[in-house]
Design an enzyme around this catalytic site. Structure first.
Site, PDB file in Angstrom:
ATOM      1  N   ASP A 235       2.832   4.063   9.261  1.00 36.16           N
ATOM      2  CA  ASP A 235       3.044   3.443  10.356  1.00 36.16           C
ATOM      3  C   ASP A 235       2.825   5.048  11.613  1.00 36.16           C
ATOM      4  OD1 ASP A 235       5.204   1.563  11.302  1.00 36.16           O
ATOM      5  OD2 ASP A 235       6.841   3.309  10.674  1.00 36.16           O
TER       6      ASP A 235
ATOM      7  N   HIS B   3       6.280   1.969   2.769  1.00 36.45           N
ATOM      8  CA  HIS B   3       7.590   1.555   4.117  1.00 36.45           C
ATOM      9  C   HIS B   3       8.432   0.485   3.878  1.00 36.45           C
ATOM     10  CE1 HIS B   3       9.747   2.520   7.250  1.00 36.45           C
ATOM     11  NE2 HIS B   3       9.129   1.652   8.227  1.00 36.45           N
TER      12      HIS B   3
ATOM     13  N   ASP C 237       8.775  -5.303   9.300  1.00 38.23           N
ATOM     14  CA  ASP C 237       7.585  -5.644   8.972  1.00 38.23           C
ATOM     15  C   ASP C 237       6.526  -5.123   8.626  1.00 38.23           C
ATOM     16  OD1 ASP C 237       8.631  -3.298   9.682  1.00 38.23           O
ATOM     17  OD2 ASP C 237       6.309  -2.310  11.865  1.00 38.23           O
TER      18      ASP C 237
HETATM   19 FE1  FEO Z   1       8.268   1.301  10.392  1.00 37.86          FE
HETATM   20 FE2  FEO Z   1       5.653  -0.284  11.017  1.00 37.86          FE
HETATM   21  O1  FEO Z   1       8.206   0.014  10.448  1.00 37.86           O
END
Ligand code: FEO
Length: 396
Positions: free
Chosen positions: A164, A79, A83
């Site tokens: 996630d 992803h 983060d």
């Molecule tokens: Fe969709 Fe933990 O970022």
């Protein structure tokens, strides 16, 4: 520092105890979070996801202490949100030619974030990457929760790296689900689902069915946030199936803001009326101007119905209520009922404004709501109690 997950698979991520707001300032994270990154050391060496940008140097320094970075054969970016990809620029500056495996949308997003022409390899569901005796199988998972999201599965060890999905914003020095406080864990898991995944519930349900159809044994689910599900890992999958399918408990949530306490009194009298009519329903009240928005959204997610109240101001509603209504419009809650209430002294539009907003957010508004002219008098209070009794029935 690394922590063994199973055989040659280790956690090499970062625990962020300080995090209190996520997605900018959109999401509260009372218990911090973690950015989980995984190192697989088979004949070939792979790193799955990295950490958030403020920890990039720390993350890469730690990874460099764990393994000679030059030995990394593959980087997997499940992803592209920062983060998880935030340490990629730092990592790739050390290993510039190393291939990055991600979805086609992942390439677009990573290029959009970092404007780098790294050695990208787009993968689709079912494609495999050999690590020697074991393989990574890629599974695209668009809208869980971004268009680029994907999972990967490690054969032999039967580990699903779900990014996630199935995560929690939950810092802990424990890495595994069986070691932490179970109430805290599930409170964070449902808050995470309610606030992040609710809009994509249809995709969640379909993707889970698709992954289950592959009949891959799953011994461990390694998420990208919070603890790793190693004890009965399918428990969180079962929860997601429930949450994705019009989830509701026997709860009514009353959310309001108030200027001079009139609308608060209405909220409390309506709640009293509901409990008079139905002793089993769990009624909860939140002044949204004084409450954590994401905690309230979690309560709405759990509810079969909500009541939203505001006095009229400037022919509209108070901004805290307006902000919440704007937020829940995007949540696409399914199969929930609603009604509106509020005080007014002059023009009195608030109940109509709230009702329209709730309807456009997909709630079934059960009637025209209840209003109080000025501060509630004894007649108005009785009217609110009777209204509570009425909606207790309509909300069933
Ligand atoms: Fe969709 Fe933990 O970022």
């Amino acid at each position: 520092m690394k922590l063994q997950i199973k055989n040659n698979v280790s956690w090499v991520g970062k625990v962020d105890w300080e995090l209190r707001k996520f997605h900018g300032n959109e999401l509260s994270t009372h218990r911090g979070s973690t950015y989980n990154s995984y190192l697989i050391e088979e004949e070939k060496i792979a790193v799955i996801d990295t950490a958030w940008a403020p920890f990039a140097k720390e993350y890469v320094a730690n990874l460099g202490n764990v393994i000679d970075l030059k030995k990394i054969d593959y980087v997997i970016a499940n992803h592209a949100e920062i983060d998880h990809s935030g340490a990629l620029p730092e990592l790739m500056s050390c290993i510039p030619g190393t291939p990055i495996y991600c979805s086609a949308n992942g390439i677009k997003s990573l290029k959009g974030h970092y404007h780098q022409d790294w050695n990208f390899h787009a993968v689709k569901t079912g494609e495999r990457l050999s690590l020697g005796k074991k393989e990574l199988i890629f599974i695209e998972a668009p809208m869980l929760h971004w268009p680029d999201s994907m999972f990967c599965y490690l054969t032999g060890d039967n580990i699903l790296f779900s990014n996630d999905a199935f995560g929690q914003h939950y810092a802990s020095e424990f890495r595994f689900n069986d070691l932490v406080d179970q109430e805290e864990l599930m409170a964070e898991a449902i808050k995470y689902y309610a606030n992040i995944l609710t809009p994509f519930s249809t995709f969640v349900d379909k993707k889970i069915k698709e992954v289950l159809s592959f009949k891959l044994p799953v011994d461990i689910i390694c998420t990208s946030h919070g603890v790793i599900w190693r004890d009965n890992p399918l428990q969180i999958v079962e929860q997601y199936v429930k949450w994705a399918n019009k989830y509701k408990e026997n709860q009514i949530t009353i959310v309001y803001d108030t200027m001079w306490n009139g609308t608060r009194i209405m909220a409390e009298k309506i709640a009293y009326g509901i409990t008079q009519a139905d002793q089993k329903v769990n009624v909860k009240l939140y002044n949204i101007a004084k409450s954590d928005k994401n905690d309230v959204i979690t309560e709405i997610f759990k509810s079969k119905a909500i009541l939203v109240g505001s006095p009229t101001i400037n022919r509209g509603i108070l901004t805290a209520v307006a902000g919440l209504l704007e937020e829940i419009k995007g949540m696409r809650f399914q199969d929930k009922k609603a009604a509106a209430f509020g005080c007014y002294g002059w023009s009195g539009e608030s109940v109509k404004v709230i009702s329209q907003s709730l309807e456009s957010a997909g709630f079934q508004v059960v009637d025209g709501g209840v209003m109080s002219f000025w501060n509630p008098d004894s007649k108005s209070i009785e009217n609110c109690i009777e209204y509570g009794k009425k909606v207790a029935g309509l909300f069933n």
